[in-house]
Design an enzyme around this catalytic site. Structure first.
Site, PDB file in Angstrom:
ATOM      1  N   THR A  40       1.167  -6.462   9.224  1.00  0.00           N
ATOM      2  CA  THR A  40       1.664  -7.518   8.338  1.00  0.00           C
ATOM      3  C   THR A  40       3.093  -7.234   7.877  1.00  0.00           C
ATOM      4  O   THR A  40       3.666  -8.002   7.105  1.00  0.00           O
ATOM      5  CB  THR A  40       0.745  -7.667   7.112  1.00  0.00           C
ATOM      6  OG1 THR A  40       0.607  -6.391   6.469  1.00  0.00           O
ATOM      7  CG2 THR A  40      -0.643  -8.151   7.528  1.00  0.00           C
ATOM      8  N   HIS A  48      -1.608   2.549   2.915  1.00  0.00           N
ATOM      9  CA  HIS A  48      -2.348   2.769   4.159  1.00  0.00           C
ATOM     10  C   HIS A  48      -2.715   4.238   4.364  1.00  0.00           C
ATOM     11  O   HIS A  48      -3.512   4.545   5.261  1.00  0.00           O
ATOM     12  CB  HIS A  48      -1.512   2.318   5.366  1.00  0.00           C
ATOM     13  CG  HIS A  48      -1.247   0.850   5.411  1.00  0.00           C
ATOM     14  ND1 HIS A  48      -0.005   0.295   5.126  1.00  0.00           N
ATOM     15  CD2 HIS A  48      -2.061  -0.198   5.707  1.00  0.00           C
ATOM     16  CE1 HIS A  48      -0.069  -1.019   5.265  1.00  0.00           C
ATOM     17  NE2 HIS A  48      -1.288  -1.347   5.603  1.00  0.00           N
ATOM     18  N   LYS A  82      -6.530 -10.949  -1.466  1.00  0.00           N
ATOM     19  CA  LYS A  82      -5.397 -11.861  -1.570  1.00  0.00           C
ATOM     20  C   LYS A  82      -5.796 -13.118  -2.339  1.00  0.00           C
ATOM     21  O   LYS A  82      -6.867 -13.671  -2.129  1.00  0.00           O
ATOM     22  CB  LYS A  82      -4.888 -12.257  -0.172  1.00  0.00           C
ATOM     23  CG  LYS A  82      -4.340 -11.083   0.631  1.00  0.00           C
ATOM     24  CD  LYS A  82      -3.103 -10.496  -0.026  1.00  0.00           C
ATOM     25  CE  LYS A  82      -2.567  -9.313   0.742  1.00  0.00           C
ATOM     26  NZ  LYS A  82      -1.404  -8.696   0.086  1.00  0.00           N
ATOM     27  N   GLN A 173     -13.084  -9.341  12.802  1.00  0.00           N
ATOM     28  CA  GLN A 173     -13.184  -7.903  12.526  1.00  0.00           C
ATOM     29  C   GLN A 173     -14.551  -7.376  12.944  1.00  0.00           C
ATOM     30  O   GLN A 173     -14.663  -6.251  13.439  1.00  0.00           O
ATOM     31  CB  GLN A 173     -12.929  -7.618  11.036  1.00  0.00           C
ATOM     32  CG  GLN A 173     -12.924  -6.121  10.734  1.00  0.00           C
ATOM     33  CD  GLN A 173     -12.429  -5.789   9.345  1.00  0.00           C
ATOM     34  OE1 GLN A 173     -11.519  -6.424   8.837  1.00  0.00           O
ATOM     35  NE2 GLN A 173     -13.038  -4.791   8.723  1.00  0.00           N
ATOM     36  N   ASP A 194     -12.290  -2.887  -0.438  1.00  0.00           N
ATOM     37  CA  ASP A 194     -12.206  -4.343  -0.286  1.00  0.00           C
ATOM     38  C   ASP A 194     -12.650  -4.803   1.101  1.00  0.00           C
ATOM     39  O   ASP A 194     -12.777  -6.007   1.350  1.00  0.00           O
ATOM     40  CB  ASP A 194     -10.776  -4.827  -0.574  1.00  0.00           C
ATOM     41  CG  ASP A 194      -9.732  -4.225   0.359  1.00  0.00           C
ATOM     42  OD1 ASP A 194     -10.030  -3.187   0.990  1.00  0.00           O
ATOM     43  OD2 ASP A 194      -8.632  -4.776   0.455  1.00  0.00           O
ATOM     44  N   LYS A 233       3.978   1.054  -5.848  1.00  0.00           N
ATOM     45  CA  LYS A 233       5.067   0.133  -6.150  1.00  0.00           C
ATOM     46  C   LYS A 233       6.031   0.793  -7.137  1.00  0.00           C
ATOM     47  O   LYS A 233       5.623   1.527  -8.037  1.00  0.00           O
ATOM     48  CB  LYS A 233       4.533  -1.154  -6.783  1.00  0.00           C
ATOM     49  CG  LYS A 233       3.654  -1.979  -5.867  1.00  0.00           C
ATOM     50  CD  LYS A 233       4.482  -2.774  -4.874  1.00  0.00           C
ATOM     51  CE  LYS A 233       3.605  -3.741  -4.089  1.00  0.00           C
ATOM     52  NZ  LYS A 233       4.378  -4.533  -3.139  1.00  0.00           N
ATOM     53  N   THR A 234       7.321   0.512  -6.970  1.00  0.00           N
ATOM     54  CA  THR A 234       8.337   0.938  -7.929  1.00  0.00           C
ATOM     55  C   THR A 234       9.211  -0.276  -8.211  1.00  0.00           C
ATOM     56  O   THR A 234       8.981  -1.361  -7.684  1.00  0.00           O
ATOM     57  CB  THR A 234       9.217   2.069  -7.353  1.00  0.00           C
ATOM     58  OG1 THR A 234       9.985   1.535  -6.258  1.00  0.00           O
ATOM     59  CG2 THR A 234       8.372   3.232  -6.872  1.00  0.00           C
TER      60      THR A 234
END
Length: 418
Positions: A40, A48, A82, A173, A194, A233-234
């Site tokens: 993606t 990951h 999502k 999947q 998830d 995240k930053t």
């Protein structure tokens, strides 16, 4: 330590189907297992890492990991976790990203070892040639709509809406698991928590398609932060595994800034340090938190693993230089990493007065203020305080004849490019 016990110690098991059966199989056999990675983006990120490193733990224990790149499912989009429909990417882009991800996976899994080499697969190899009639008759007929609607990945999207495209992701999947079971004797799928609905759907398809089939699913907890902010995240965005998107220094800094409340959990999750080593670091967090020994160990282990020992040393050098002010000790590459996001200015001449440079680069608002800043000792050139009003900044004095780092005050850095 027995594999499942080690995973439990590290908090890496969220859910597992038939735990006793899986335990026995792992004790008696060297099984094949897989985890999937959809392209993606043009790089994997640290979100990951947990399934990748869990595959690595299985490989170290003697099992055969399969890293599945979603060349086909990446064209569809997983609705799990999502809130809205994904933007669909073109086939060319997904193929390019798939190839980049294959290269990144090879950093963590051993494809050369004789006994149990890792394997990379791409689900486009079997889904890409599947015609719609075969898909609906041979695969789709095994899935009841009510069964699919009950899955969390679908339930969470019912109110906001989900297209048939993303609704079908679970079936694709599941088909991956069936194909890998049939062609590679793959008996275990792992993934984030998830993915539980998708994994159990795959097990159901295998049960319906194969006699006396015995396969398993195991999920890993999603990584959280104690302060409630999103892991990985930053302010600058996601922490990527690609050094061009996140430099080794930025990568190192992400881990070194880990909250005391999270650091032991992350050491268990992401590193291969032993239980005794982690317990000793946990004691230091309690007894001497100011030393940040656990954070340093975490940053060193992760940076060396992802970017190598040389890049780790660069990150340590940059951190040390910024703390001590010894900027001149850095190389040009280290300057580029450490000052990637500071304001920069391109010098038009090979020699310029410091006062003129401060004004031109908007470090000081005027010549009068520039003189005051210099006289007051607030200006540093490559780490050295400069108080001479007639001082000239020259290219020949720049680091690698490319960079001059100017600091105004305690923390405001500026990069001058020659």
């Amino acid at each position: 330590m027995e594999l499942l016990k080690d995973l439990e110690f590290r908090g890496l098991i969220s859910q597992v189907t038939d735990e006793e059966g899986l335990k026995k199989v792992l004790e008696d056999e060297q099984i094949r297992l897989y985890s999937g990675f959809d392209p993606t983006a043009d790089s994997l990120h640290i979100g990951h890492l947990l399934p990748i490193l869990t595959l690595r733990r299985f490989q170290i224990a003697g099992h055969h990991p399969i890293a599945l790149v979603g060349g086909a499912t990446g064209l569809i989009g997983d609705p799990s976790g999502k809130k809205a429909e994904r933007t669909l990417n073109t086939g060319d882009i997904v193929e390019e990203w798939s190839n980049r991800i294959k290269g990144q996976l090879s950093r963590f899994l051993d494809f050369e070892v004789q006994k149990n080499p890792a394997v990379i697969a791409n689900n486009f190899d079997w889904i890409g040639s599947l015609d719609v009639i075969s898909f609906l008759r041979d695969v789709g007929k095994n899935f009841g709509v009510n069964y699919m609607l009950a899955k969390d990945s679908v339930q969470s999207r019912i109110e906001t809406g989900i297209s048939f495209t993303e609704f079908s992701y679970m079936i694709l999947q599941s088909y991956d698991f069936l194909k890998l079971y049939q062609e590679e004797s793959c008996r275990l799928q792992i993934g984030g928590s998830d993915q539980w609905g998708n994994i159990t759907a795959g097990l159901e398809l295998i049960r319906k398609s194969e006699e006396d089939a015995k396969a398993f699913g195991l999920t890993i907890p999603l990584v959280t932060k104690a302060d409630g902010t999103k892991f990985g995240k930053t302010e600058g965005g996601a922490i990527w595994l690609d050094r061009e998107k996140t430099s080794p220094y930025e990568f190192y800094q992400f881990w070194i800034n880990t909250d005391d409340r999270d650091v032991i959990k992350y050491l268990k999750f992401f590193t291969f340090l032993s239980r005794d080593e982690i317990d000793a670091l946990q004691k230091e967090v309690v007894d001497a938190p100011e030393k940040r020994s656990a954070q340093k160990a975490l940053a060193q282990e992760m940076t060396a693993m992802v970017h190598g020992e040389e890049s780790l040393q660069q990150a340590v050098n940059i951190s040390r230089a910024l703390f001590s002010g010894d900027i001149a000790a850095l190389t040009a590459d280290e300057i580029e990493q450490g000052f990637k996001d500071v304001p920069s200015f391109d010098a038009a001449e090979e020699e310029v007065s410091l006062i003129d440079l401060l004004v031109a680069a908007k470090i000081s608002p005027s010549k009068r203020q520039a003189r005051e800043d210099i006289s007051n000792g607030a200006v540093y050139v490559n780490g050295e305080r400069q108080q001479e009003l007639d001082y000239t900044v020259a290219k020949e004095d720049a680091i690698a004849q490319k960079y001059i780092v100017i600091r105004r005050g305690k923390k405001k850095y500026y990069l001058i490019n020659f």
